[in-house]
Design a protein around this motif. Structure first.
Motif, PDB file in Angstrom:
ATOM      1  N   PHE A 132      32.818 -37.745  29.499  1.00  0.00           N
ATOM      2  CA  PHE A 132      32.167 -36.444  29.531  1.00  0.00           C
ATOM      3  C   PHE A 132      31.596 -36.009  30.880  1.00  0.00           C
ATOM      4  O   PHE A 132      31.344 -34.808  31.052  1.00  0.00           O
ATOM      5  N   VAL A 133      31.385 -36.920  31.821  1.00  0.00           N
ATOM      6  CA  VAL A 133      30.834 -36.498  33.111  1.00  0.00           C
ATOM      7  C   VAL A 133      31.800 -35.527  33.791  1.00  0.00           C
ATOM      8  O   VAL A 133      32.993 -35.783  33.893  1.00  0.00           O
ATOM      9  N   GLY A 134      31.259 -34.412  34.219  1.00  0.00           N
ATOM     10  CA  GLY A 134      32.063 -33.395  34.882  1.00  0.00           C
ATOM     11  C   GLY A 134      32.559 -32.302  33.968  1.00  0.00           C
ATOM     12  O   GLY A 134      33.017 -31.254  34.426  1.00  0.00           O
ATOM     13  N   HIS A 135      32.471 -32.532  32.652  1.00  0.00           N
ATOM     14  CA  HIS A 135      32.950 -31.555  31.671  1.00  0.00           C
ATOM     15  C   HIS A 135      31.774 -30.919  30.944  1.00  0.00           C
ATOM     16  O   HIS A 135      30.732 -31.547  30.733  1.00  0.00           O
ATOM     17  N   THR A 136      31.932 -29.681  30.509  1.00  0.00           N
ATOM     18  CA  THR A 136      30.957 -29.101  29.592  1.00  0.00           C
ATOM     19  C   THR A 136      31.230 -29.653  28.198  1.00  0.00           C
ATOM     20  O   THR A 136      32.370 -30.007  27.865  1.00  0.00           O
ATOM     21  N   VAL A 137      30.196 -29.716  27.389  1.00  0.00           N
ATOM     22  CA  VAL A 137      30.361 -30.211  26.021  1.00  0.00           C
ATOM     23  C   VAL A 137      31.314 -29.299  25.241  1.00  0.00           C
ATOM     24  O   VAL A 137      32.210 -29.769  24.526  1.00  0.00           O
ATOM     25  N   LYS A 138      31.155 -27.992  25.419  1.00  0.00           N
ATOM     26  CA  LYS A 138      32.007 -27.040  24.690  1.00  0.00           C
ATOM     27  C   LYS A 138      33.483 -27.234  24.998  1.00  0.00           C
ATOM     28  O   LYS A 138      34.342 -27.057  24.131  1.00  0.00           O
ATOM     29  N   THR A 194      36.004 -36.019  39.673  1.00  0.00           N
ATOM     30  CA  THR A 194      37.368 -35.514  39.861  1.00  0.00           C
ATOM     31  C   THR A 194      37.484 -34.082  39.352  1.00  0.00           C
ATOM     32  O   THR A 194      38.220 -33.278  39.941  1.00  0.00           O
ATOM     33  N   VAL A 195      36.763 -33.758  38.291  1.00  0.00           N
ATOM     34  CA  VAL A 195      36.792 -32.393  37.756  1.00  0.00           C
ATOM     35  C   VAL A 195      36.263 -31.409  38.795  1.00  0.00           C
ATOM     36  O   VAL A 195      36.859 -30.356  39.048  1.00  0.00           O
ATOM     37  N   GLY A 196      35.143 -31.746  39.409  1.00  0.00           N
ATOM     38  CA  GLY A 196      34.554 -30.867  40.412  1.00  0.00           C
ATOM     39  C   GLY A 196      35.378 -30.784  41.678  1.00  0.00           C
ATOM     40  O   GLY A 196      35.493 -29.712  42.294  1.00  0.00           O
ATOM     41  N   ILE A 197      35.939 -31.909  42.094  1.00  0.00           N
ATOM     42  CA  ILE A 197      36.798 -31.908  43.283  1.00  0.00           C
ATOM     43  C   ILE A 197      37.999 -30.996  43.056  1.00  0.00           C
ATOM     44  O   ILE A 197      38.372 -30.197  43.928  1.00  0.00           O
ATOM     45  N   THR A 198      38.592 -31.090  41.887  1.00  0.00           N
ATOM     46  CA  THR A 198      39.720 -30.232  41.547  1.00  0.00           C
ATOM     47  C   THR A 198      39.334 -28.763  41.669  1.00  0.00           C
ATOM     48  O   THR A 198      40.101 -27.938  42.193  1.00  0.00           O
ATOM     49  N   ALA A 199      38.135 -28.420  41.216  1.00  0.00           N
ATOM     50  CA  ALA A 199      37.659 -27.037  41.300  1.00  0.00           C
ATOM     51  C   ALA A 199      37.481 -26.597  42.749  1.00  0.00           C
ATOM     52  O   ALA A 199      37.872 -25.481  43.123  1.00  0.00           O
TER      53      ALA A 199
END
Length: 215
Positions: free
Chosen positions: A45-51, A171-176
């Motif tokens: 879940f780190v980097g992701h919103t719960v929704k 990795t989610v934020g880096i991708t953004a």
């Protein structure tokens, strides 16, 4: 490159919040019958919103992800963050340096909700550096890994994203950040998955905030 603006992620970059938030999430999932360790919860879940993880959550708990459940999560999360949140070691000095270097052209671009971002920054004494320049993925058409929140921050500062430096830890934020056209440096303290951060597109990794300096 002579960067003209610095765009910071918040959780895991400015504040040491990810284990706290995931601890609440793990506890609430266990109450619904989905058991996992804190490490496993953070991995998922780190980097992701719960929704954004609705399908996964509903598949494992067998229950719908309701607005009432989310409100309870936010309330419990905020209470625990208020009690335990701390700044990343050395971040006050790093932010002050970059604020001066870029003549105030710094911003927070986070996937979190605005209340959480502002509450945490106030709690650790960083809010004054970013007043009026806080951007939440919850207020964008799309959150990370899409670039919307970074594009909004760059547009507000009136700086081409290609002249912006993004500071991330996932990795989610880096991708953004990469999708926005910015250069991304990754905060990767000991134990971080350096290879994954590089593969996501981080141009540089650094282990401590004292290493976050621009000449």
């Amino acid at each position: 490159m002579n960067f003209e603006a610095i765009l910071f992620d918040c959780d895991g970059v400015l504040v040491d919040s990810e284990a706290i938030t995931c601890g609440v999430l793990r506890d609430m999932f266990e109450e619904q019958g989905w058991r996992m360790t804190l490490a496993e919860c953070m991995q998922r879940f780190v980097g992701h919103t719960v929704k954004s993880q609705r399908d996964t959550i509903e598949a494992h708990t067998g229950q719908p992800l309701t607005d009432a459940w989310l409100e309870q999560f936010y309330a419990r999360r905020n209470e625990r963050l208020t009690q335990r949140i701390t700044a990343i070691d050395g971040v006050h000095e790093a932010v002050a340096h970059l604020h001066d270097h870029c003549q105030g052209r710094i911003a927070v671009a986070s996937g979190a909700d605005r209340f959480k971002i502002e509450m945490m920054l106030k709690q650790v004494g960083l809010i004054d550096f970013f007043a009026g320049r806080i951007f939440s993925g919850h207020e964008m058409p799309r959150s990370k890994p899409h670039p919307d929140v970074y594009l909004a921050a760059a547009a507000h500062l009136q700086i081409d994203p290609a002249r912006c430096l993004v500071i991330e830890d996932t990795t989610v934020g880096i991708t953004a950040g990469v999708a926005a056209g910015a250069t991304v440096w990754a905060y990767a303290p000991p134990g971080a998955k350096a290879q994954a951060l590089r593969q996501a597109g981080a141009a540089k990794l650094f282990e401590h905030m004292r290493d976050l300096r621009l000449a």
